[in-house]
Every structure is written in C-alpha cells, then in structure tokens.
Scaffold this active site. Sequence first.
Site, short mmCIF file in Angstrom:
data_model
loop_
_atom_site.label_atom_id
_atom_site.label_comp_id
_atom_site.label_asym_id
_atom_site.label_seq_id
_atom_site.Cartn_x
_atom_site.Cartn_y
_atom_site.Cartn_z
N ASP A 157 0.78 -1.25 0.00
CA ASP A 157 0.00 0.00 0.00
C ASP A 157 0.82 1.30 0.00
OD1 ASP A 157 -1.54 -2.12 0.83
OD2 ASP A 157 -2.23 -1.19 2.67
N GLU B 129 -10.51 -2.22 4.52
CA GLU B 129 -9.16 -1.75 4.80
C GLU B 129 -8.98 -0.34 4.22
OE1 GLU B 129 -6.51 -5.78 4.85
OE2 GLU B 129 -6.85 -4.98 2.86
C1 FRU Z 1 -3.91 -3.58 2.67
C2 FRU Z 1 -3.29 -4.04 3.98
C3 FRU Z 1 -3.61 -3.07 5.09
C4 FRU Z 1 -2.47 -3.31 6.05
C5 FRU Z 1 -1.32 -3.57 5.12
C6 FRU Z 1 -0.30 -4.54 5.65
O1 FRU Z 1 -3.28 -4.05 1.54
O2 FRU Z 1 -3.73 -5.34 4.27
O3 FRU Z 1 -4.88 -3.24 5.65
O4 FRU Z 1 -2.25 -2.21 6.89
O5 FRU Z 1 -1.87 -4.06 3.92
O6 FRU Z 1 0.83 -4.58 4.84
#
Ligand code: FRU
Length: 534
Positions: A58, A241
């Site tokens: 992300d 998320e």
């Molecule tokens: C989204 C996610 C978020 C988390 C991160 C962990 O892709 O699952 O919710 O903070 O990636 O790398």
Amino acid sequence: MKKNNRTIHATFYYFLLVALLTLVSCKENKKPVPDNSPFQEKYRPQVHFTPPAHWMNDPNGMVYHNGEYHFFYQHYPEKSVWGPMHWGHAISTDLVHWEHMPIAIYPDSLGYIFSGSAVVDSKNTSGLGTADNPPLIAFFTYHDMEAEKQERFGEIESQAIAYSLDNGRTWTKYEKNPVVTNPGIRDFRDPKVIWHEPTQQWIMSIASGQVIKFYTSPDCIDWTYASEYGEGVGNHDGVWECPDLFPLQVSGSGETKWVLIVNINPGGPAGGSATQYFVGDFDGKNFTSAQDVTLWMDYGKDNYAGVTWSNVTDNRRILVGWMNNWQYAGEKPTQVWSGAATFPRDLGLVDAGGRYLLTSTPVKEIEKLYGESELIKNTEITDGKTIFEKTPFAKAPVEITLTFDVKDNTRLGFPGKYGITFKNSAGEYYTIGYDNVDKFFYADRTNATSEEISENFPSMQIVPFIINAETTTWRIIVDTSSMEFFTSEGKVVITNVVYPSETFDQIEVFAENGKINLTEARITELKSIWKTGK
Ligand code: FRU
C-alpha cells in the site's frame, strides 16, 4: 624494466584489493540501490513508481509539504515478498519523477508498521514541533505478530504516531504510543487523518472489521470515539481496509459532498481486492449517505489500497493505489522488486442523474513525460486495422487516446463490439472494448501474459455502462507491465497489470459486424521517469 614490472604488479594488487573491499562493503550495505540505477529489468515499469528493490504494497502517509510530495509505502526491504512491514519513502516535486529516500519508519517491539497517513500539523496542535517549525505527523497501525499467533485478537492492532521536524527526512516515534488502543477487534487498522475545518478538530478514520470507525482529536494525540459507518451498506464480501474521507466539490455546481473511500479484500468486482466508495455528508461526528448501490472506483484487478494526499493546494484530491491484488500479489514474475503504484489520479465528483459518481483522471503532470506524438484522423474501421505501424515509438511506455463517433450507435451496420487490441509477435494480446449490444466496457487479459502466475490472474472484466454521448474518448496509459484505461470523463476506469513475454508493439483497432469512425487517434511517447530510461 624490473622496477616497472614491480610497480605494475603493486598497482594491480592494490586495485584488486580495492575491488574486493568494495564488493564486500556493497554486500553488507542493505540500503536500497541508488537512484541512478538503470531500472531497465524485464517488466520494470518506466512511468510508474516502484521501489528500487524488494517488496512494496500500500501507499502510505502521502502528504504535500513545502513543494514536495511525500510518498511512503508498505515495504519489506529484505525480500520481494511480504514480511515485517516498514515505511519505505520517496519524494517528488512533480508527482511523476521520484527520488528514493532511506526507510522512514522501522518495526519495533510493539509490532510491524502497517498502513496509515500523514498530515502537516500547521498550528502545532500536538506540541510536537514549534509554531515556527510545525511537525509532520504520521499515523500508522502497529501490528503485533505475537498477539496474532496467540490469537489475542483485541491486542493485535492499535494506532500510533511518529513525527518529523525536518521536512519528512527523519521520523521520531511518539514515546507514549499507541494513541488509539484496540477496542477488541481483530482487524482495526489503516488510520487516515484529516483536519475538519468547521469543527476545528482532527478526524481519524479506521477500518474496523467491516465498518469504518471515526475518532476525533484536538491535538492528534488524545482521541475520542465518535461514530461508525458501514453496517448494511456497500459490499461486505471481505475485510474493510485503508479508508479515506474527504470533501469534494461536485463538478459544475457549488455543492460539496463528502467521499468515504473503503478498500475491501476480497469482494471486488473483478475478484479479490478493490476500492468501493460512498458519497454523502459528514458533520465532524457522523458520516451519512443516501447511496443505495455499491460503487467501485476501478473495475480492473490491480488498483488497491488507494488513498489521497493531504495538504495539497488548488483543491486537488490526488489518489494513488497499489497496482496489485492480494489474490496473486506474492506470485509476481518480477524478482528484483515487487509491486508498483498506479499512475496518480485527480479525483472529481459528478452528479449523474441524481447519483454522485467519483471520476479519476491521470494527473496533468503526465505532460512532463510527453515526447513525440502522432495523430491520425477519420479512419473508417471494419474488422481489424493496425494503426501506428510505422511509428518508431509505438511501444510502452506510451499514452494512447482514441475518439470514436457513436452518435448513430443504434443504426444498422454499427458494430456490435469495437475497441483496441495490443499485441506482440509471441501471440499475446490485451483488449479493451465496448459491447454495443449489451452495453458494457470490457478488458480482456486472458492472453496478456506468458508466465504462470495464479489461476486468478487471467481474467476478463466487464463494466456495465451506457454511452450517452455523440463521441466516446478513451485514454490508455501503457507501461511495460500495466494498462490503465480511462473513459467517460473518468467514470469508467480499468487498471490491470500484464506480463507479456515481449512488450506489445502492434496496435489494432477493431469493429465487429459493422463499421465505426475513429475520428481521432493519438499516440504520445512517454519518457521514462528513471534517469537512464527511454
Ligand atoms: C492492505 C493491507 C492493510 C495493512 C497492510 C499490511 O493491503 O492489508 O490493511 O495495513 O496491507 O501490509
């Protein structure tokens, strides 16, 4: 002569020693490869951000400050697979060229550093800086792997802060972290913070299971629970998320609405990860919306976890996503690095007959990458016609725009389907089309890749959409391993990664069972964002 020989020998051994020492010190140096690396490996995107080496997911902590766009990202600097999360960092002054920076935030005894956001605390409400040098504050989730292993669910994730007093170059974790403890929820993460001008307070949106919880604070440190949104609305086929909440002016009117972005995995329209959004109102405590359908920001498989920059001027709302999908994120055929960002997009809002729709447009800074360009006009298309076959730069990275005349789209002889196919001599192809009978856009990447990636990779996506205009303009950003398609003023977006064994170099426009006028087609060379690229 003898003396000369000895000198030559001595010089030779001296250089050998220097070379060996350099080799050893390079091996030990775990810093990312320097910014002037060629970045020319197979599949390496040339107009999209990628980390110099190893894993990225992300986008995080995007904030504009003092003329610089900061971009942080979920990063595992040891391998090209997901692992202990850090915040990688890069800076740009124009959103397209990036300078790789040292890692900004490292995991510690409280956990991995998961996704989050950053703000400029310009009034120094936190007291972490001074009035003259206000702090940048980053909000992230601590993810405790021990608590996860022991299934102490309410202790796995909490929200924490770090601050910078030197324009984002170095970050100090707040000593009394976390600032928001877990209320007993397994998935409780990805804090996105904004300043809410009308109520003069900070708002934090947190993805909590399958709802978004809102917290408020006067100072970024003390947080009070305010409300939650999400039960019974939108899609719930996966975990929610990476939320984002921001106001946006409705195009062509003085009205402002609030947009709540919610990423979800799985549950997306193309399978796996995707981004849904809600348009409504926010009063500093509650988000409300009259929206009665699920709306998706992108119908492709590879635009996930997108959120927007804070503190950008000119009322711009700029979003970047991770060009990937958790269905196959770890199985990519790239080795040196893994993961890329989408091309940054300006978001807009339109009132489409009583329904508010989000629009995405590649940022205008793409023009900084423009090289040569070629235009063809008024070409009658029946069956398939190769275009730009003599154009020396007709190979990724390029931008293509097509305008079709569709004012008679119900007459006899108007094609049932029309569109564009990118091909290579290995027989692989990628198609974007419109089905004029059943009224949908589609993207077909069932044959766009030679690698065995995952059974979820080959796919065809469909976007139901009635074109209600005299012309339809399509815009495609073609990079070495991605295709981003924008049409209908950005209401329809399809982002997909592709891994053709050879870069697509033949472009064909087609019409099935009828003919269509391609009123304009333009190809524009895009210069690599890396120093030594095309
Ligand atoms: C989204 C996610 C978020 C988390 C991160 C962990 O892709 O699952 O919710 O903070 O990636 O790398």
